[in-house]
Design a protein around this motif. Structure first.
Motif, PDB file in Angstrom:
ATOM      1  N   ASP A 362       0.802  -1.227   0.000  1.00 43.65           N
ATOM      2  CA  ASP A 362       0.000   0.000   0.000  1.00 43.65           C
ATOM      3  C   ASP A 362       0.838   1.282   0.000  1.00 43.65           C
ATOM      4  OD1 ASP A 362       1.083   0.013   2.517  1.00 43.65           O
ATOM      5  OD2 ASP A 362      -0.808  -0.011   3.609  1.00 43.65           O
ATOM      6  N   SER A 363       2.107   1.195  -0.390  1.00 46.20           N
ATOM      7  CA  SER A 363       2.971   2.367  -0.234  1.00 46.20           C
ATOM      8  C   SER A 363       2.706   3.447  -1.270  1.00 46.20           C
ATOM      9  CB  SER A 363       4.444   1.944  -0.329  1.00 46.20           C
ATOM     10  OG  SER A 363       4.723   1.446  -1.623  1.00 46.20           O
ATOM     11  N   THR A 364       2.222   3.074  -2.432  1.00 47.89           N
ATOM     12  CA  THR A 364       2.116   4.036  -3.530  1.00 47.89           C
ATOM     13  C   THR A 364       0.746   4.709  -3.575  1.00 47.89           C
ATOM     14  OG1 THR A 364       3.597   2.585  -4.739  1.00 47.89           O
ATOM     15  CG2 THR A 364       2.597   4.354  -5.977  1.00 47.89           C
ATOM     16  N   HIS A 365      -0.315   3.914  -3.482  1.00 46.83           N
ATOM     17  CA  HIS A 365      -1.661   4.501  -3.516  1.00 46.83           C
ATOM     18  C   HIS A 365      -2.216   4.753  -2.119  1.00 46.83           C
ATOM     19  CE1 HIS A 365      -2.406   2.834  -7.840  1.00 46.83           C
ATOM     20  NE2 HIS A 365      -1.663   3.921  -7.823  1.00 46.83           N
ATOM     21  N   ARG A 366      -1.437   4.397  -1.096  1.00 49.53           N
ATOM     22  CA  ARG A 366      -1.826   4.575   0.303  1.00 49.53           C
ATOM     23  C   ARG A 366      -3.099   3.782   0.641  1.00 49.53           C
ATOM     24  NH1 ARG A 366      -1.967  10.712   0.066  1.00 49.53           N
ATOM     25  NH2 ARG A 366      -0.970  10.662  -1.959  1.00 49.53           N
ATOM     26  N   THR A 367      -3.394   2.781  -0.153  1.00 51.77           N
ATOM     27  CA  THR A 367      -4.500   1.870   0.114  1.00 51.77           C
ATOM     28  C   THR A 367      -4.328   0.667  -0.814  1.00 51.77           C
ATOM     29  OG1 THR A 367      -6.891   1.530  -0.043  1.00 51.77           O
ATOM     30  CG2 THR A 367      -5.930   3.084  -1.578  1.00 51.77           C
ATOM     31  N   TYR A 376       4.905 -12.339  -2.193  1.00 53.60           N
ATOM     32  CA  TYR A 376       6.054 -13.164  -1.817  1.00 53.60           C
ATOM     33  C   TYR A 376       7.060 -12.351  -1.008  1.00 53.60           C
ATOM     34  CZ  TYR A 376       9.931 -16.348  -1.887  1.00 53.60           C
ATOM     35  OH  TYR A 376      10.943 -17.182  -1.483  1.00 53.60           O
ATOM     36  N   GLU A 377       7.230 -11.107  -1.366  1.00 58.25           N
ATOM     37  CA  GLU A 377       8.150 -10.265  -0.605  1.00 58.25           C
ATOM     38  C   GLU A 377       7.562  -8.886  -0.352  1.00 58.25           C
ATOM     39  OE1 GLU A 377      11.622 -10.213  -3.303  1.00 58.25           O
ATOM     40  OE2 GLU A 377      11.181  -8.087  -3.553  1.00 58.25           O
ATOM     41  N   VAL A 378       7.957  -8.288   0.766  1.00 55.99           N
ATOM     42  CA  VAL A 378       7.466  -6.974   1.169  1.00 55.99           C
ATOM     43  C   VAL A 378       8.666  -6.150   1.634  1.00 55.99           C
ATOM     44  CG1 VAL A 378       5.940  -5.705   2.723  1.00 55.99           C
ATOM     45  CG2 VAL A 378       5.319  -8.008   2.019  1.00 55.99           C
ATOM     46  N   ARG A 379       8.678  -4.883   1.261  1.00 59.83           N
ATOM     47  CA  ARG A 379       9.748  -4.006   1.745  1.00 59.83           C
ATOM     48  C   ARG A 379       9.134  -2.955   2.658  1.00 59.83           C
ATOM     49  NH1 ARG A 379      15.025  -3.233   0.957  1.00 59.83           N
ATOM     50  NH2 ARG A 379      15.922  -1.138   0.803  1.00 59.83           N
ATOM     51  N   LEU A 380       9.603  -2.931   3.896  1.00 58.66           N
ATOM     52  CA  LEU A 380       9.148  -1.919   4.846  1.00 58.66           C
ATOM     53  C   LEU A 380       9.836  -0.599   4.531  1.00 58.66           C
ATOM     54  CD1 LEU A 380       7.818  -1.024   7.609  1.00 58.66           C
ATOM     55  CD2 LEU A 380       9.999  -1.669   8.664  1.00 58.66           C
ATOM     56  N   ARG A 381       9.045   0.473   4.485  1.00 61.62           N
ATOM     57  CA  ARG A 381       9.616   1.815   4.348  1.00 61.62           C
ATOM     58  C   ARG A 381       9.100   2.664   5.498  1.00 61.62           C
ATOM     59  NH1 ARG A 381       7.514   6.808   2.513  1.00 61.62           N
ATOM     60  NH2 ARG A 381       9.159   8.249   1.897  1.00 61.62           N
ATOM     61  N   VAL A 382      10.016   3.342   6.179  1.00 60.60           N
ATOM     62  CA  VAL A 382       9.652   4.247   7.258  1.00 60.60           C
ATOM     63  C   VAL A 382      10.171   5.627   6.880  1.00 60.60           C
ATOM     64  CG1 VAL A 382       9.832   4.709   9.727  1.00 60.60           C
ATOM     65  CG2 VAL A 382       9.899   2.346   8.906  1.00 60.60           C
ATOM     66  N   ALA A 383       9.343   6.655   7.090  1.00 55.50           N
ATOM     67  CA  ALA A 383       9.774   8.023   6.779  1.00 55.50           C
ATOM     68  C   ALA A 383       9.245   8.972   7.839  1.00 55.50           C
ATOM     69  CB  ALA A 383       9.256   8.445   5.403  1.00 55.50           C
ATOM     70  N   ALA A 384      10.014  10.018   8.139  1.00 58.42           N
ATOM     71  CA  ALA A 384       9.546  11.050   9.063  1.00 58.42           C
ATOM     72  C   ALA A 384      10.300  12.342   8.790  1.00 58.42           C
ATOM     73  CB  ALA A 384       9.769  10.624  10.516  1.00 58.42           C
ATOM     74  N   SER A 385       9.634  13.459   9.120  1.00 59.06           N
ATOM     75  CA  SER A 385      10.274  14.771   9.039  1.00 59.06           C
ATOM     76  C   SER A 385      11.003  15.049  10.335  1.00 59.06           C
ATOM     77  CB  SER A 385       9.224  15.876   8.866  1.00 59.06           C
ATOM     78  OG  SER A 385       8.310  15.533   7.874  1.00 59.06           O
ATOM     79  N   GLY A 386      12.146  15.708  10.229  1.00 57.59           N
ATOM     80  CA  GLY A 386      12.868  16.123  11.425  1.00 57.59           C
ATOM     81  C   GLY A 386      13.295  17.569  11.276  1.00 57.59           C
ATOM     82  N   SER A 387      13.215  18.327  12.361  1.00 64.76           N
ATOM     83  CA  SER A 387      13.595  19.733  12.278  1.00 64.76           C
ATOM     84  C   SER A 387      15.107  19.882  12.100  1.00 64.76           C
ATOM     85  CB  SER A 387      13.137  20.483  13.522  1.00 64.76           C
ATOM     86  OG  SER A 387      13.610  19.810  14.678  1.00 64.76           O
ATOM     87  N   THR A 388      15.856  18.876  12.547  1.00 62.94           N
ATOM     88  CA  THR A 388      17.306  18.895  12.345  1.00 62.94           C
ATOM     89  C   THR A 388      17.721  17.599  11.657  1.00 62.94           C
ATOM     90  OG1 THR A 388      17.782  17.749  14.412  1.00 62.94           O
ATOM     91  CG2 THR A 388      17.644  20.162  14.522  1.00 62.94           C
TER      92      THR A 388
ATOM     93  N   GLY B  87       1.691  17.717  -0.202  1.00 67.05           N
ATOM     94  CA  GLY B  87       2.320  18.282  -1.383  1.00 67.05           C
ATOM     95  C   GLY B  87       3.714  17.758  -1.618  1.00 67.05           C
ATOM     96  N   VAL B  88       4.154  17.962  -2.853  1.00 69.46           N
ATOM     97  CA  VAL B  88       5.406  17.397  -3.338  1.00 69.46           C
ATOM     98  C   VAL B  88       6.568  17.671  -2.397  1.00 69.46           C
ATOM     99  CG1 VAL B  88       7.100  17.544  -5.188  1.00 69.46           C
ATOM    100  CG2 VAL B  88       4.672  17.611  -5.723  1.00 69.46           C
ATOM    101  N   THR B  89       6.611  18.880  -1.840  1.00 74.34           N
ATOM    102  CA  THR B  89       7.854  19.283  -1.204  1.00 74.34           C
ATOM    103  C   THR B  89       7.947  18.911   0.264  1.00 74.34           C
ATOM    104  OG1 THR B  89       6.919  21.475  -0.882  1.00 74.34           O
ATOM    105  CG2 THR B  89       8.279  21.134  -2.829  1.00 74.34           C
ATOM    106  N   THR B  90       6.838  18.640   0.942  1.00 78.31           N
ATOM    107  CA  THR B  90       6.939  18.360   2.365  1.00 78.31           C
ATOM    108  C   THR B  90       6.276  17.047   2.778  1.00 78.31           C
ATOM    109  OG1 THR B  90       4.983  19.725   2.714  1.00 78.31           O
ATOM    110  CG2 THR B  90       7.113  20.768   3.085  1.00 78.31           C
ATOM    111  N   SER B  91       5.743  16.304   1.826  1.00 80.04           N
ATOM    112  CA  SER B  91       5.093  15.039   2.148  1.00 80.04           C
ATOM    113  C   SER B  91       6.128  13.990   2.551  1.00 80.04           C
ATOM    114  CB  SER B  91       4.322  14.563   0.919  1.00 80.04           C
ATOM    115  OG  SER B  91       4.094  13.187   0.999  1.00 80.04           O
ATOM    116  N   THR B  92       5.720  13.078   3.466  1.00 80.56           N
ATOM    117  CA  THR B  92       6.603  11.956   3.787  1.00 80.56           C
ATOM    118  C   THR B  92       6.255  10.721   2.948  1.00 80.56           C
ATOM    119  OG1 THR B  92       5.116  11.376   5.590  1.00 80.56           O
ATOM    120  CG2 THR B  92       7.057  12.674   6.163  1.00 80.56           C
ATOM    121  N   ALA B  93       5.256  10.852   2.063  1.00 75.89           N
ATOM    122  CA  ALA B  93       4.834   9.714   1.247  1.00 75.89           C
ATOM    123  C   ALA B  93       5.934   9.326   0.262  1.00 75.89           C
ATOM    124  CB  ALA B  93       3.553  10.045   0.505  1.00 75.89           C
ATOM    125  N   LEU B  94       5.852   8.095  -0.226  1.00 72.75           N
ATOM    126  CA  LEU B  94       6.857   7.609  -1.173  1.00 72.75           C
ATOM    127  C   LEU B  94       6.702   8.307  -2.525  1.00 72.75           C
ATOM    128  CD1 LEU B  94       9.163   5.595  -1.502  1.00 72.75           C
ATOM    129  CD2 LEU B  94       7.480   3.860  -2.082  1.00 72.75           C
TER     130      LEU B  94
END
Lengths: 479, 116
Positions: A362-367, A376-388, B87-94
């Motif tokens: 569900d990584s691309t369409h978010r559903t 058969y295989e799954v890749r976990l992706r984790v992402a987050a914003s950080g101020s630094t 949006g493109v510039t700040t989203s954490t989506a793939l």
């Protein structure tokens, strides 16, 4: 000047990192009058401005040297003229680099640089953004503000006869419309002609997306030889109608379907496509397939341009941290889900926008549209914003730590960190934005700056600044 | 494939009769939908309404969906607000641009006459 009957304009790049060899084929075999390279996306200028802040000689397109090395000798041999927004955040620096390259190649060359799109010094921080209505200044430290200039800013550069015309931020279709206005003498107050030229520019601006790139769907929409995709040109008539084509023998295709997909691409309102030059209506466009990758376009209509220019504002938006790891074979999905839950628990207090994606699920369409399945295989992706940078780096470290602390059988962990530039848009009255043209030549050490509002005969001669000093328009509002 | 619909109708997806390209402006996703055959245009105009697209993309699009009907091009243009997780510039989506959402729309089930 005798107006020409038709001109051929080719598009040799549709985005910053586009392939170079299709432009070389166009330049060598396309019998072009004009070659346009469109290399600036929404946030490319802001990213370029970051490079310029780090080194005042930089800030133009990083591929400028490679593109010019390949194209300048062909330009000289075949006599076409080149228009490009490769200048990014430093158009004058880009122009100097083109001159330096022409000298190294022993080619006499004239370059005209369009300036004035950098409006950071003119921007009122209280101006509301188009996206949210919040003030521009509320978003954080501003890096850049660039107005989308129109064809009128480019025309004085074309009139100078320069062989290479470099701009910064210009509306993409305007890069193509300006040569048409120049060649045919179209007036700035004829929205019908400007709309027709704008639709041609809009269709050309993404290069390979007109000729079968970004189109193939095997078994449904097959495209021949995408590895050698040919880029498009248009034979534009003085009436504003045109016929698209590509160099024979190149891959791809031009059909009604490829042209229609590009016609509506990124168009918010097909009946009111706003550019700095005109408000164009695409709804009555008539496309005719002449076969052999030739499609004719006519029928766009338009109304007079708006009083404002769109301004793209870049601000510092912290850092993005990402980490990935794969699970395969029996129970792969359950192990990937457990891994995601572990990382989420460890990060979400400190990095509240942490995002867990399962690549393959569900990584691309978010559903998955309610169709759960076990690949058969799954890749976990984790992402987050950080101020630094340090905060954002925690994402990759936590994913990597799944090796010895997470579920069984994780492999192929990778971590990524990137500085982020946010972009918001606002409008600026067009009469606040003053553009100018800087003329450069391999044959002289002086440069002439011509303000576009002045009659063409009035020119100020200024010294060429030492290339090691900051370029003259850097960060300062236009005079 | 569903077998629950009336015998003369079958459920297919838009992918069977249409093609699509996605573009982006800020946090807005713009989906351009084209039928392969002119005779299917009426069917998509009837079934692929702004409301139907809103429902189909409920996990992705957070804002309003506006539909433009362009009969001359055999096209429907869907302008989907708040569709790109900021949006493109700040989203954490793939897929920050939502470039792949064209095929999310094409996954939408549609009803059409079974015999073609």
């Amino acid at each position: 000047m005798t107006p020409q009957k038709t001109i051929r304009i080719g598009c040799g790049a549709g985005f910053q990192g586009d392939r170079i060899d299709p432009a070389v084929i166009l330049a060598a075999q396309g019998k072009l009058d004009w070659l346009v390279l469109e290399c600036l996306a929404e946030r490319t200028v802001a990213m370029a401005q970051l490079r310029r802040l780090a080194d005042s000689d930089q800030g133009y397109d990083p591929l400028l040297r490679s593109r010019m090395q390949a194209l300048l000798p062909l330009l000289k041999r075949n006599g076409f003229r080149l228009v490009s927004n490769l200048g990014a955040a430093n158009p004058v620096g880009a122009g100097r680099e083109v001159i330096a390259m022409a000298r190294a190649l022993e080619l006499p060359m004239t370059v005209a640089v369009v300036t004035g799109d950098d409006v950071l010094g003119l921007l009122d921080p209280d101006t509301p953004t188009l996206e949210t209505g919040r003030a521009v200044g509320d978003y954080g430290a501003l890096i850049s503000a660039n107005a989308y200039l129109g064809a009128d800013a480019i025309l004085p550069a074309l009139a100078s006869g320069a062989e290479v015309i470099i701009t910064g931020r210009v509306a993409d279709p305007s890069l193509f419309l300006a040569p048409m206005m120049h060649a045919f003498g179209w007036p700035i107050d004829d929205p019908a002609l400007l709309a027709r030229g704008t639709v041609i520019g809009h269709l050309l601006e993404c290069a390979g997306q007109l000729t079968g790139g970004y189109f193939a769907d095997p078994g449904k929409k097959d495209v021949r030889d995408l590895a050698h995709l040919g880029f498009p040109f248009c034979d534009v008539e003085s009436t504003g109608h045109g016929t698209f084509g590509k160099v024979a023998g190149t891959g791809g295709m031009i059909t009604l379907r490829t042209v229609k997909e590009q016609l509506l691409y990124e168009v918010n309102d097909p009946r009111a496509y706003v550019t700095p030059d005109v408000v164009a209506d695409f709804s009555g466009v008539v496309l005719t397939d002449h076969g052999d990758d030739r499609v004719h376009v006519a029928g766009a209509t338009g109304s007079v341009r708006t009083d404002t220019l769109k301004v793209s504002v870049g601000y510092r938006a912290g850092y993005l941290g990402e980490g990935e790891i794969s699970y395969a074979g029996p129970n792969a999905r359950a192990r990937a889900e457990l891994a995601g839950a572990i990382v989420h628990e460890r990060l979400h207090h400190d990095l509240p926008d942490v995002r867990i994606d399962l690549i393959g699920i569900d990584s691309t369409h978010r559903t998955d549209f309610g169709h759960p399945h076990d690949p058969y295989e799954v890749r976990l992706r984790v992402a987050a914003s950080g101020s630094t940078r340090e905060r954002a780096e925690r994402v990759g470290l936590e994913v990597e730590a799944l090796y010895t602390n997470g579920p069984a059988g994780g492999g192929g962990a990778r971590k990524f960190i990137s500085e982020r530039v946010g972009i918001v848009s606002t409008l600026m009255p067009r009469d606040l934005v003053e553009t100018a043209v800087v003329h450069l030549s391999t044959e002289t050490t002086t440069t002439m700056a011509t303000a576009s509002e002045m009659p063409a005969a009035v020119e100020d001669i200024v010294e060429v600044p030492d290339p090691r000093t900051p370029p003259m328009l850097h960060g300062a509002p236009p005079p | 494939m569903s077998t629950e619909s009336a015998p003369s109708r079958s459920v297919r997806t838009l992918h069977d009769i249409a093609h699509c390209r996605a573009g982006d402006k800020g946090d807005t996703s713009i989906l351009s939908l084209f039928v392969y055959r002119e005779e299917d245009f009426e069917l998509v105009v009837e079934q692929v309404t702004a409301g139907a697209v809103t429902a189909h993309l409920k996990d992705t699009v957070r804002g309003e969906v506006t539909r433009h009907v362009l009969p001359q091009l055999g096209a429907l243009q869907f302008v989907c607000a708040h569709a790109l997780a900021g949006g493109v510039t700040t989203s954490t989506a793939l897929d920050t641009h939502g470039k792949a959402l064209s095929f999310a729309l094409l996954a939408m089930p549609i009803e059409s006459k079974a015999a073609r």
